[in-house]
Design an enzyme around this catalytic site. Sequence first.
Site, mmCIF file in Angstrom:
data_model
loop_
_atom_site.group_PDB
_atom_site.id
_atom_site.type_symbol
_atom_site.label_atom_id
_atom_site.label_comp_id
_atom_site.label_asym_id
_atom_site.label_seq_id
_atom_site.Cartn_x
_atom_site.Cartn_y
_atom_site.Cartn_z
ATOM 1 N N ARG A 450 0.876 -1.082 -0.002
ATOM 2 C CA ARG A 450 0.024 -0.048 -0.083
ATOM 3 C C ARG A 450 0.716 1.399 0.069
ATOM 4 O O ARG A 450 2.240 1.077 -0.287
ATOM 5 C CB ARG A 450 -1.063 -0.112 0.939
ATOM 6 C CG ARG A 450 -0.083 0.203 2.631
ATOM 7 C CD ARG A 450 -1.143 -0.108 3.545
ATOM 8 N NE ARG A 450 -0.783 0.141 4.981
ATOM 9 C CZ ARG A 450 -1.070 -0.559 6.148
ATOM 10 N NH1 ARG A 450 -1.866 -1.178 6.033
ATOM 11 N NH2 ARG A 450 -0.543 -0.341 7.292
ATOM 12 N N GLU A 452 2.554 2.814 2.054
ATOM 13 C CA GLU A 452 3.338 3.084 3.174
ATOM 14 C C GLU A 452 4.922 2.394 2.730
ATOM 15 O O GLU A 452 5.798 3.249 2.497
ATOM 16 C CB GLU A 452 2.998 2.158 4.078
ATOM 17 C CG GLU A 452 3.279 2.578 5.635
ATOM 18 C CD GLU A 452 2.247 2.111 6.714
ATOM 19 O OE1 GLU A 452 2.686 2.229 8.006
ATOM 20 O OE2 GLU A 452 1.285 1.743 6.260
ATOM 21 N N ASP A 459 8.611 -2.666 14.222
ATOM 22 C CA ASP A 459 8.158 -3.928 13.498
ATOM 23 C C ASP A 459 9.481 -4.779 13.440
ATOM 24 O O ASP A 459 9.381 -5.925 13.829
ATOM 25 C CB ASP A 459 7.781 -3.775 12.236
ATOM 26 C CG ASP A 459 6.491 -3.033 12.076
ATOM 27 O OD1 ASP A 459 6.140 -1.826 12.688
ATOM 28 O OD2 ASP A 459 5.484 -3.558 11.368
ATOM 29 N N GLU A 730 -1.202 -7.821 8.966
ATOM 30 C CA GLU A 730 -1.104 -6.750 9.959
ATOM 31 C C GLU A 730 -2.010 -6.872 11.203
ATOM 32 O O GLU A 730 -1.623 -6.874 12.377
ATOM 33 C CB GLU A 730 -1.245 -5.647 9.149
ATOM 34 C CG GLU A 730 -1.413 -4.194 10.075
ATOM 35 C CD GLU A 730 -1.516 -3.035 9.332
ATOM 36 O OE1 GLU A 730 -0.863 -1.924 9.639
ATOM 37 O OE2 GLU A 730 -2.035 -3.123 8.155
ATOM 38 N N HIS A 751 2.545 -8.265 6.880
ATOM 39 C CA HIS A 751 3.274 -7.594 7.874
ATOM 40 C C HIS A 751 3.883 -8.659 8.568
ATOM 41 O O HIS A 751 3.181 -9.656 9.130
ATOM 42 C CB HIS A 751 2.158 -7.039 8.720
ATOM 43 C CG HIS A 751 2.215 -5.382 8.721
ATOM 44 N ND1 HIS A 751 1.709 -4.908 7.656
ATOM 45 C CD2 HIS A 751 2.419 -4.358 9.177
ATOM 46 C CE1 HIS A 751 1.492 -3.785 7.431
ATOM 47 N NE2 HIS A 751 2.297 -3.180 8.652
#
Length: 927
Positions: A450, A452, A459, A730, A751
């Site tokens: 996306r 980002e 993370d 995510e 993620h």
Amino acid sequence: MTDAARIATLKAELRDDTTFVATPTPRLSWIVTTTDTGWLQSSAELTDGAQTVVVDGADSALVAWPFEPLTPGDSREVRVRVTASSGAQTDWSSPLTVSAGFLADGEWIAQPVGLADAEREAQPAEVRTEFTLDRPVERALLFWSALGVAEPAVNGAPVSDDVLAPGWTAYRDRLVHETVDVTALLRQGRNDLSATIAGAWYTEKYGFFTFTDRLYGTQPSFLAQLRVTYADGVVETLAATGAGWEAAGDGPVVDSGIYPGEHQDLRRAATAWTAARVGAAAMPGFEHVPVPEARIAPPVRRIQTLPVAEVIATPSGGRILDFGQNLVGRLRIRATASAGTRLVVRHAEVLEDGELALRPLRNAAATATFDLSGDDDVLESRFSFYGFRYAEITGLDVSPADVEAVVLHTDMTRTGWFEASDPLVNRLHENVVWGMRGNFLSIPTDCPQRDERLGWTGDIQVFTPTASFLYDCDGFLTSWLRDLAFEQGRNDGAVPLVVPAALPGFGASGGATPAAWGDAATVVPTVLFERFGDRAVLAAQYPSMRDWVDAVLRDAGDSGLWAGRMQLGDWLDPAAPPDQPGKAKVDSDIVASAYLARSLRQVADAARLLGNETDAATYAALAERSRAAFIAEYVTPAGRMMSDAVTAYALALEFELVTDAAQRAALGDRLAALVREGGYRIATGFVGTPLVADALTDTGHLATAERLLLQTECPSWLYPVTQGATTVWERWDSLLPDGSVNPGEMTSFNHYALGAVADWLHRTVAGLAPAAPGYRRLRIAPRPLTALDHASARHETPYGTASVSWVRDGDDVVVTAVVPANTTAEVSVPGAPEEVRSGTHEWRYREPPASALPALPGLHASLADVIDDPRAYRALLGTLAEIDPDRAEAVRSGTVWGAGRPLSTALMFTPPDVLARVDDAVRAATA
């Protein structure tokens, strides 16, 4: 010598994909393979042809360069042979070519060049120059970089297969240059050096949901120079970018960006050549172009290709290609059609209502557009990438046989594997691997699809232990940490939430970044030392580690606690409202204070290791002050957390903030009770998830950790697997049970943070862990889960292959371990010795029978024991399902616990004859 021992590999510094090194004194590592048991090195003999040096001792990983330092243009052939403690000696290793991949101070003269009269911002371009070689060349090295990304060529031939090079760095302070031997591409006489360039990260607009202005620059630039060594020994720098270069903006790459995707017109060829712009097209504050430094980490490359797995007809009449795996890369399409035919590719990670689910991409168009040439075309985006499992091609009916997915990521060496008897657990682990692959692309990103794709510090902080097992990521993360330190230096010690700092000013409060995110400065170097034995990264990052805790201490005051500040807390706790992902069950002050205490201790430990005893004493005292303050403020004497949440208990236990044995036991018991009360569903976010299974195991609740792992209801690790996930999500519920996409604005299906549980699978379920930095000493401590018949882990340590596997053989458990040469292992297996030396070992032991505690009516064991034992619980549900499916479902969905008594009336009022059959099944399953 002995035929049993030989040098299997020899490596210089942190990369094994090139002969070039980034330092004049590259460390050397070698691996010995042998059939001898207990093999230990006593000395090593190293030679570079001109000098031979004997190094006493057992060191064989990251050994200091013993020769004269390399100089620019230098190349040596290094060999090693070793002598064992027995006196036996190996043969010399195969030669390793070690070449200087750097330039001397002041030798870099290349200036940025690009399109002088661009028609639009971030316009791709081609740049070129000509040069003449008037005599034979012995060696020619191309040193190049870019503000953006580039594909250089010499005489029309690509100089390498690298992708998206040189990657993304902290552009104000750090550029990376590539070093390529192009001798074979040159010819005596006229030559040309050219490159196609695009803006990529340099010209991107960053932001959340809406984009701001460009951060770094408005146009891409190329920097290069050729270092030629002639056969007569003369060294000359040629073709340096600057005056005399040309540029054209009408080549086949029309537009390209990380978020928008790419448009190519294959009918076009660059013809409008004009004098190139000299100098960076930079935004204010980024006008300075740092002298590029040699690459430390491997580059991004095409790693593999995947064919179309299935063709799906959509409700709208379209056709979607399913590659069977959520991945990061792009499509390669073979197509033939009339000139000007436009082919458009859209990408998505999941489907919704039978169509591509594009909403999670937010403002990322993620679209590849191709205008065909009229000949046989091979189509592939060059300067963008996409996160996808599904793709839809419109504009041309392309055969699925002519389409493949090209997987991209940083070209790290795979080093870790895990396998178990449960296919869902195996798929979970595979999802973690694919999540890492997709997000270790130039930098460690949060997501790859996306608008980002940023280097979120939180993370990687939680995932580094898992990453360091799966891949040799030492060089990759060492390189990224250099960017972290540069960005931190511009922020008075505070670590940006994302590195590179593409979101300036976002997330800082009172001079310090939120806890668990900023703590990447201390955690990541610590893990790299623990897992790779890399002392140099600790030394290089120590000022950054110290500056981070100093920034927090300035913000926190003298209480020892860090409280009352904006924090992200246990981000994405499943109980948090969809639009408030930081509103977790655990008080964010507990998270912040726990991280402060641990980071202070990590700084103290690093200082002691580096010989800085003054700092070691100072920060150890501060760490103890914070630990004591944490207990006084947040832990009751009876072993309860003031914030009665799973993450609170996991932090107190796994960060070793509570050290009293009785208090730890009470905390562990309450943690297990909370997990049971939650129906063995996940109740943690980014912070708590990597810790909860270890916290349960370490306090004697392995069965509870097992139930948590094997839960398939949402939220759980296995719920996404049951929904067809092939990467880690995510959100725990990124895809809802009805197949719809979570309505939240933050919904990524790739993620890696929540996949940090894989480290527990490696260390505990399989039982393979380091007991000393770099696996110089191993820990073999498998903890067989009752629901599994076998499990195994294998890791390519700096000393060679280590593995642990266990399998059930009737009532016995058989453990097999391989300890590599030149290491030892401490063992925690019933009946096994406490320590073993290298070699293959096997132990067999009998598991104790399941305990039978006070019975409830109709059951020989307490319902708590049944629920805590996966074998018993499966037998209970399976038998009930055969007799009364509705009651089985009620039990399955209603098993909740409090104060040690069952609250599931569905089971308590089960008829006696049914309970008797259930009891027989439970007895048989646990016998």
